[in-house]
Design a protein around this motif. Sequence first.
Motif, PDB file in Angstrom:
ATOM      1  N   PRO A   1       0.814  -1.228   0.000  1.00 49.47           N
ATOM      2  CA  PRO A   1       0.000   0.000   0.000  1.00 49.47           C
ATOM      3  C   PRO A   1       0.846   1.276   0.000  1.00 49.47           C
ATOM      4  CG  PRO A   1      -0.747  -1.511   1.715  1.00 49.47           C
ATOM      5  CD  PRO A   1       0.484  -2.102   1.126  1.00 49.47           C
ATOM      6  N   GLU A   2       2.016   1.205   0.603  1.00 49.50           N
ATOM      7  CA  GLU A   2       2.899   2.374   0.658  1.00 49.50           C
ATOM      8  C   GLU A   2       3.379   2.802  -0.723  1.00 49.50           C
ATOM      9  OE1 GLU A   2       3.384  -0.059   4.427  1.00 49.50           O
ATOM     10  OE2 GLU A   2       3.298  -0.475   2.283  1.00 49.50           O
ATOM     11  N   LEU A   3       3.272   1.910  -1.711  1.00 53.97           N
ATOM     12  CA  LEU A   3       3.765   2.197  -3.063  1.00 53.97           C
ATOM     13  C   LEU A   3       2.632   2.324  -4.087  1.00 53.97           C
ATOM     14  CD1 LEU A   3       6.836  -0.218  -3.077  1.00 53.97           C
ATOM     15  CD2 LEU A   3       6.795   2.240  -2.563  1.00 53.97           C
ATOM     16  N   GLU A   4       1.399   2.496  -3.607  1.00 54.77           N
ATOM     17  CA  GLU A   4       0.263   2.546  -4.527  1.00 54.77           C
ATOM     18  C   GLU A   4       0.350   3.703  -5.519  1.00 54.77           C
ATOM     19  OE1 GLU A   4      -3.335   2.858  -2.291  1.00 54.77           O
ATOM     20  OE2 GLU A   4      -2.869   4.865  -1.559  1.00 54.77           O
ATOM     21  N   ASN A   5       1.092   4.768  -5.195  1.00 54.70           N
ATOM     22  CA  ASN A   5       1.228   5.904  -6.108  1.00 54.70           C
ATOM     23  C   ASN A   5       2.525   5.890  -6.903  1.00 54.70           C
ATOM     24  OD1 ASN A   5      -1.276   7.119  -5.452  1.00 54.70           O
ATOM     25  ND2 ASN A   5      -0.379   7.853  -3.538  1.00 54.70           N
ATOM     26  N   MET A   6       3.339   4.874  -6.704  1.00 58.99           N
ATOM     27  CA  MET A   6       4.596   4.768  -7.445  1.00 58.99           C
ATOM     28  C   MET A   6       4.286   4.568  -8.923  1.00 58.99           C
ATOM     29  SD  MET A   6       7.701   2.109  -6.721  1.00 58.99           S
ATOM     30  CE  MET A   6       9.327   2.421  -7.370  1.00 58.99           C
ATOM     31  N   LEU A   7       4.979   5.296  -9.785  1.00 60.62           N
ATOM     32  CA  LEU A   7       4.718   5.189 -11.229  1.00 60.62           C
ATOM     33  C   LEU A   7       4.835   3.750 -11.727  1.00 60.62           C
ATOM     34  CD1 LEU A   7       6.469   8.343 -12.732  1.00 60.62           C
ATOM     35  CD2 LEU A   7       4.023   7.901 -12.506  1.00 60.62           C
TER      36      LEU A   7
ATOM     37  N   SER B   1       1.954   1.730 -17.009  1.00 61.64           N
ATOM     38  CA  SER B   1       3.241   2.427 -16.906  1.00 61.64           C
ATOM     39  C   SER B   1       4.320   1.585 -17.558  1.00 61.64           C
ATOM     40  CB  SER B   1       3.577   2.685 -15.440  1.00 61.64           C
ATOM     41  OG  SER B   1       4.797   3.364 -15.346  1.00 61.64           O
ATOM     42  N   ARG B   2       4.836   2.071 -18.676  1.00 60.66           N
ATOM     43  CA  ARG B   2       5.796   1.278 -19.426  1.00 60.66           C
ATOM     44  C   ARG B   2       7.116   1.992 -19.675  1.00 60.66           C
ATOM     45  NH1 ARG B   2       4.794  -3.243 -21.631  1.00 60.66           N
ATOM     46  NH2 ARG B   2       5.901  -2.767 -23.546  1.00 60.66           N
ATOM     47  N   LEU B   3       7.299   3.171 -19.114  1.00 60.19           N
ATOM     48  CA  LEU B   3       8.541   3.905 -19.342  1.00 60.19           C
ATOM     49  C   LEU B   3       9.748   3.120 -18.843  1.00 60.19           C
ATOM     50  CD1 LEU B   3       7.820   7.632 -18.431  1.00 60.19           C
ATOM     51  CD2 LEU B   3       8.263   6.657 -20.684  1.00 60.19           C
ATOM     52  N   SER B   4      10.856   3.232 -19.561  1.00 59.98           N
ATOM     53  CA  SER B   4      12.078   2.541 -19.159  1.00 59.98           C
ATOM     54  C   SER B   4      12.888   3.353 -18.154  1.00 59.98           C
ATOM     55  CB  SER B   4      12.933   2.236 -20.387  1.00 59.98           C
ATOM     56  OG  SER B   4      13.328   3.441 -21.017  1.00 59.98           O
ATOM     57  N   VAL B   5      12.552   4.625 -18.020  1.00 58.45           N
ATOM     58  CA  VAL B   5      13.187   5.509 -17.043  1.00 58.45           C
ATOM     59  C   VAL B   5      12.066   6.269 -16.356  1.00 58.45           C
ATOM     60  CG1 VAL B   5      14.710   7.499 -16.734  1.00 58.45           C
ATOM     61  CG2 VAL B   5      15.269   5.768 -18.458  1.00 58.45           C
TER      62      VAL B   5
ATOM     63  N   SER C   1      10.354   9.232  -0.542  1.00 62.92           N
ATOM     64  CA  SER C   1       9.683   8.318   0.390  1.00 62.92           C
ATOM     65  C   SER C   1       9.609   6.899  -0.189  1.00 62.92           C
ATOM     66  CB  SER C   1       8.294   8.832   0.774  1.00 62.92           C
ATOM     67  OG  SER C   1       7.453   8.912  -0.345  1.00 62.92           O
ATOM     68  N   GLU C   2       9.389   6.771  -1.496  1.00 64.40           N
ATOM     69  CA  GLU C   2       9.384   5.441  -2.128  1.00 64.40           C
ATOM     70  C   GLU C   2      10.774   4.816  -2.033  1.00 64.40           C
ATOM     71  OE1 GLU C   2       5.926   6.565  -5.419  1.00 64.40           O
ATOM     72  OE2 GLU C   2       8.048   6.725  -5.972  1.00 64.40           O
ATOM     73  N   TRP C   3      11.818   5.619  -2.289  1.00 66.95           N
ATOM     74  CA  TRP C   3      13.196   5.125  -2.203  1.00 66.95           C
ATOM     75  C   TRP C   3      13.487   4.613  -0.789  1.00 66.95           C
ATOM     76  CZ3 TRP C   3      17.013   4.383  -5.806  1.00 66.95           C
ATOM     77  CH2 TRP C   3      18.269   4.042  -5.297  1.00 66.95           C
ATOM     78  N   LYS C   4      13.151   5.426   0.202  1.00 65.78           N
ATOM     79  CA  LYS C   4      13.421   5.039   1.591  1.00 65.78           C
ATOM     80  C   LYS C   4      12.658   3.777   1.973  1.00 65.78           C
ATOM     81  CE  LYS C   4      14.753   9.377   3.745  1.00 65.78           C
ATOM     82  NZ  LYS C   4      14.480  10.326   4.817  1.00 65.78           N
ATOM     83  N   PHE C   5      11.392   3.693   1.580  1.00 64.36           N
ATOM     84  CA  PHE C   5      10.580   2.527   1.916  1.00 64.36           C
ATOM     85  C   PHE C   5      11.169   1.257   1.303  1.00 64.36           C
ATOM     86  CE2 PHE C   5       7.130  -0.466   1.034  1.00 64.36           C
ATOM     87  CZ  PHE C   5       6.668  -0.680   2.323  1.00 64.36           C
TER      88      PHE C   5
END
Length: 152
Positions: free
Chosen positions: A119-125, A131-135, A141-145
Amino acid sequence: MPNYWLMKSEPDAFSIDDLKEKRQSPWDGVRNYQARNLMKTMEEGDLVFFYHSSCSPAGIVGTAKVCKKAYADYTSWDKNSAYFDSKSTPENPRWFMVDIEFIEKWSEILTLAELKNMPELENMLLTKKGSRLSVMPVTKSEWKFITLILKK
């Protein structure tokens, strides 16, 4: 303060083991304008999740850092390259790349399925449908989690 990114690569084309062996490598061959534009904003020292895509299981396999800011992707001028683009020239480059440096290969892959179930990553791209971007950018906060998960 570094920025945070996720960069996808197919492991049979370029894997975390390839980067570990080379220590540093250009991130070439990006042929999507949005991904290119994101790379053009990268700074030396920005941190990167290295993601294996188009494999089973797909997921984050390690970390790297940007060690050279964006510069013209010369593979677009090489007629023998899989990344050749006749509309890109040294005088007017259409594509760019950054250099990345190996930091760490994780002992276990953090799979896309696992990431989507947090749930903490529900907004991560990365976890968004379509979402298909390679970059893509990653929030602090996502990085830390994600990095905390690996230290448990």
